[in-house]
Scaffold this motif. Structure first.
Motif, PDB file in Angstrom:
ATOM      1  N   LEU A  45       0.830  -1.207   0.000  1.00  0.00           N
ATOM      2  CA  LEU A  45       0.000   0.000   0.000  1.00  0.00           C
ATOM      3  C   LEU A  45       0.868   1.262   0.000  1.00  0.00           C
ATOM      4  CD1 LEU A  45      -2.780   1.340   0.158  1.00  0.00           C
ATOM      5  CD2 LEU A  45      -2.644   1.121   2.638  1.00  0.00           C
ATOM      6  N   VAL A  46       1.883   1.303   0.841  1.00  0.00           N
ATOM      7  CA  VAL A  46       2.755   2.476   0.903  1.00  0.00           C
ATOM      8  C   VAL A  46       3.508   2.651  -0.411  1.00  0.00           C
ATOM      9  CG1 VAL A  46       4.812   3.440   2.016  1.00  0.00           C
ATOM     10  CG2 VAL A  46       2.958   2.519   3.411  1.00  0.00           C
ATOM     11  N   VAL A  47       4.062   1.577  -0.941  1.00  0.00           N
ATOM     12  CA  VAL A  47       4.785   1.666  -2.217  1.00  0.00           C
ATOM     13  C   VAL A  47       3.848   2.132  -3.326  1.00  0.00           C
ATOM     14  CG1 VAL A  47       6.013   0.340  -3.987  1.00  0.00           C
ATOM     15  CG2 VAL A  47       6.562  -0.006  -1.564  1.00  0.00           C
ATOM     16  N   ASN A  48       2.647   1.590  -3.380  1.00  0.00           N
ATOM     17  CA  ASN A  48       1.680   2.012  -4.401  1.00  0.00           C
ATOM     18  C   ASN A  48       1.320   3.490  -4.251  1.00  0.00           C
ATOM     19  OD1 ASN A  48       1.625  -0.514  -5.546  1.00  0.00           O
ATOM     20  ND2 ASN A  48      -0.297  -1.128  -4.581  1.00  0.00           N
ATOM     21  N   ASN A  49       1.127   3.943  -3.008  1.00  0.00           N
ATOM     22  CA  ASN A  49       0.792   5.353  -2.786  1.00  0.00           C
ATOM     23  C   ASN A  49       1.937   6.271  -3.211  1.00  0.00           C
ATOM     24  OD1 ASN A  49      -1.741   4.798  -1.859  1.00  0.00           O
ATOM     25  ND2 ASN A  49      -1.239   5.000   0.304  1.00  0.00           N
ATOM     26  N   SER A  53       0.578   8.732  -9.392  1.00  0.00           N
ATOM     27  CA  SER A  53       0.665  10.162  -9.684  1.00  0.00           C
ATOM     28  C   SER A  53      -0.618  10.899  -9.317  1.00  0.00           C
ATOM     29  CB  SER A  53       0.998  10.376 -11.159  1.00  0.00           C
ATOM     30  OG  SER A  53       0.027   9.757 -11.969  1.00  0.00           O
ATOM     31  N   SER A  54      -1.693  10.165  -9.104  1.00  0.00           N
ATOM     32  CA  SER A  54      -2.951  10.814  -8.731  1.00  0.00           C
ATOM     33  C   SER A  54      -2.898  11.250  -7.267  1.00  0.00           C
ATOM     34  CB  SER A  54      -4.122   9.862  -8.963  1.00  0.00           C
ATOM     35  OG  SER A  54      -3.970   8.701  -8.187  1.00  0.00           O
ATOM     36  N   GLU A  55      -3.836  12.079  -6.894  1.00  0.00           N
ATOM     37  CA  GLU A  55      -3.884  12.611  -5.533  1.00  0.00           C
ATOM     38  C   GLU A  55      -4.085  11.475  -4.523  1.00  0.00           C
ATOM     39  OE1 GLU A  55      -3.338  15.503  -2.853  1.00  0.00           O
ATOM     40  OE2 GLU A  55      -3.310  15.848  -5.009  1.00  0.00           O
ATOM     41  N   ASP A  56      -3.361  11.552  -3.430  1.00  0.00           N
ATOM     42  CA  ASP A  56      -3.408  10.538  -2.376  1.00  0.00           C
ATOM     43  C   ASP A  56      -4.273  11.059  -1.229  1.00  0.00           C
ATOM     44  OD1 ASP A  56      -2.908   8.576  -0.480  1.00  0.00           O
ATOM     45  OD2 ASP A  56      -0.878   9.256  -0.058  1.00  0.00           O
ATOM     46  N   TYR A  57      -5.328  10.338  -0.907  1.00  0.00           N
ATOM     47  CA  TYR A  57      -6.202  10.752   0.192  1.00  0.00           C
ATOM     48  C   TYR A  57      -6.144   9.767   1.365  1.00  0.00           C
ATOM     49  CZ  TYR A  57      -8.032  14.113  -3.088  1.00  0.00           C
ATOM     50  OH  TYR A  57      -8.141  15.147  -3.992  1.00  0.00           O
ATOM     51  N   SER A  58      -5.080   8.971   1.421  1.00  0.00           N
ATOM     52  CA  SER A  58      -4.953   7.991   2.490  1.00  0.00           C
ATOM     53  C   SER A  58      -4.498   8.660   3.787  1.00  0.00           C
ATOM     54  CB  SER A  58      -3.947   6.908   2.089  1.00  0.00           C
ATOM     55  OG  SER A  58      -2.637   7.455   2.073  1.00  0.00           O
ATOM     56  N   GLU A  59      -4.557   7.919   4.875  1.00  0.00           N
ATOM     57  CA  GLU A  59      -4.129   8.459   6.164  1.00  0.00           C
ATOM     58  C   GLU A  59      -2.635   8.769   6.188  1.00  0.00           C
ATOM     59  OE1 GLU A  59      -4.275   5.690   9.483  1.00  0.00           O
ATOM     60  OE2 GLU A  59      -4.017   4.009   8.114  1.00  0.00           O
ATOM     61  N   ARG A  61      -1.029  10.238   3.817  1.00  0.00           N
ATOM     62  CA  ARG A  61      -0.786  11.287   2.821  1.00  0.00           C
ATOM     63  C   ARG A  61       0.331  12.267   3.196  1.00  0.00           C
ATOM     64  NH1 ARG A  61      -5.194  15.732   0.720  1.00  0.00           N
ATOM     65  NH2 ARG A  61      -3.796  16.800  -0.697  1.00  0.00           N
ATOM     66  N   PRO A  62       0.358  12.834   4.412  1.00  0.00           N
ATOM     67  CA  PRO A  62       1.422  13.812   4.714  1.00  0.00           C
ATOM     68  C   PRO A  62       2.824  13.195   4.639  1.00  0.00           C
ATOM     69  CG  PRO A  62      -0.227  13.766   6.472  1.00  0.00           C
ATOM     70  CD  PRO A  62      -0.559  12.666   5.527  1.00  0.00           C
ATOM     71  N   PHE A  63       2.940  11.946   5.035  1.00  0.00           N
ATOM     72  CA  PHE A  63       4.245  11.281   5.020  1.00  0.00           C
ATOM     73  C   PHE A  63       4.643  10.900   3.595  1.00  0.00           C
ATOM     74  CE2 PHE A  63       2.026  10.429   9.006  1.00  0.00           C
ATOM     75  CZ  PHE A  63       2.867  11.118   9.872  1.00  0.00           C
ATOM     76  N   ILE A  64       3.669  10.467   2.803  1.00  0.00           N
ATOM     77  CA  ILE A  64       3.936  10.130   1.404  1.00  0.00           C
ATOM     78  C   ILE A  64       4.368  11.384   0.653  1.00  0.00           C
ATOM     79  CG2 ILE A  64       2.906   9.282  -0.751  1.00  0.00           C
ATOM     80  CD1 ILE A  64       3.349   7.103   1.434  1.00  0.00           C
ATOM     81  N   TRP A  65       3.734  12.508   0.941  1.00  0.00           N
ATOM     82  CA  TRP A  65       4.109  13.777   0.327  1.00  0.00           C
ATOM     83  C   TRP A  65       5.563  14.101   0.666  1.00  0.00           C
ATOM     84  CZ3 TRP A  65       5.532  18.771   1.730  1.00  0.00           C
ATOM     85  CH2 TRP A  65       5.375  19.751   0.756  1.00  0.00           C
ATOM     86  N   ASP A  66       5.952  13.932   1.934  1.00  0.00           N
ATOM     87  CA  ASP A  66       7.336  14.178   2.350  1.00  0.00           C
ATOM     88  C   ASP A  66       8.299  13.210   1.665  1.00  0.00           C
ATOM     89  OD1 ASP A  66       6.572  16.261   4.002  1.00  0.00           O
ATOM     90  OD2 ASP A  66       6.656  15.060   5.854  1.00  0.00           O
ATOM     91  N   VAL A  67       7.906  11.948   1.518  1.00  0.00           N
ATOM     92  CA  VAL A  67       8.737  10.958   0.830  1.00  0.00           C
ATOM     93  C   VAL A  67       8.987  11.394  -0.606  1.00  0.00           C
ATOM     94  CG1 VAL A  67       8.712   8.607  -0.139  1.00  0.00           C
ATOM     95  CG2 VAL A  67       8.149   8.977   2.276  1.00  0.00           C
ATOM     96  N   LYS A  68       7.927  11.788  -1.297  1.00  0.00           N
ATOM     97  CA  LYS A  68       8.072  12.201  -2.702  1.00  0.00           C
ATOM     98  C   LYS A  68       8.982  13.417  -2.835  1.00  0.00           C
ATOM     99  CE  LYS A  68       3.739  10.310  -4.464  1.00  0.00           C
ATOM    100  NZ  LYS A  68       2.472  10.601  -5.143  1.00  0.00           N
ATOM    101  N   ASN A  69       8.862  14.367  -1.923  1.00  0.00           N
ATOM    102  CA  ASN A  69       9.725  15.546  -1.966  1.00  0.00           C
ATOM    103  C   ASN A  69      11.176  15.195  -1.659  1.00  0.00           C
ATOM    104  OD1 ASN A  69       7.973  17.633  -2.760  1.00  0.00           O
ATOM    105  ND2 ASN A  69       7.112  17.725  -0.714  1.00  0.00           N
ATOM    106  N   LEU A  70      11.396  14.348  -0.698  1.00  0.00           N
ATOM    107  CA  LEU A  70      12.751  13.939  -0.346  1.00  0.00           C
ATOM    108  C   LEU A  70      13.383  13.113  -1.465  1.00  0.00           C
ATOM    109  CD1 LEU A  70      14.703  14.326   1.974  1.00  0.00           C
ATOM    110  CD2 LEU A  70      13.811  12.237   3.006  1.00  0.00           C
ATOM    111  N   ALA A  71      12.594  12.311  -2.140  1.00  0.00           N
ATOM    112  CA  ALA A  71      13.096  11.473  -3.236  1.00  0.00           C
ATOM    113  C   ALA A  71      13.670  12.311  -4.371  1.00  0.00           C
ATOM    114  CB  ALA A  71      11.984  10.564  -3.759  1.00  0.00           C
TER     115      ALA A  71
END
Length: 128
Positions: A45-49, A53-59, A61-71
């Protein structure tokens, strides 16, 4: 190359815990000046999120956003799902980390049990 353990006693969601692991793993790789990273997680689930590329509305979300920015700070950064059975050494490292007080960091080293499991995985043809 390296690994770390950071305890998070107040995280009650498995998905958020897994997203935090990915986030901390990326930060650790950045701290070690890696430019090419393959980060494996046993949370599909985390890897898929992270990969979608679509908007993430999972719980998470804030951490996935940080992961994408750090990546974006890496020359290359790839995320992939790997079943827990495919990486016994990572599981052993997590258990070892839970036994210690505070945060633990291993650079070009690992607990003996994790090294033994990685060697066993390598000899049996499973990924380390």
């Amino acid at each position: 190359m390296g690994s770390e353990f950071q305890g998070h006693n107040l995280v009650y969601s498995v998905v958020i815990a897994e997203a935090l692991v990915v986030l901390h793993g990326l930060q650790f790789a950045l701290d070690l000046s890696f430019s090419n990273v393959i980060l494996e997680s046993d949370s599909r689930l985390v890897v898929n999120n992270i990969q979608k590329s679509s908007e993430d509305y999972s719980e998470s979300r804030p951490f996935i956003w940080d992961v994408k920015n750090l990546a974006r700070k890496f020359q290359r950064c790839r995320f992939q799902f790997i079943a827990r059975e495919g990486n016994g050494a990572a599981h052993v490292m997590a258990i070892e980390g839970m036994r210690t007080e505070g945060d633990s960091f291993w650079v070009e080293d690992a607990p003996l049990k994790a090294l033994e499991v990685a060697d066993s995985d390598r000899r049996s043809g499973r990924p380390p």
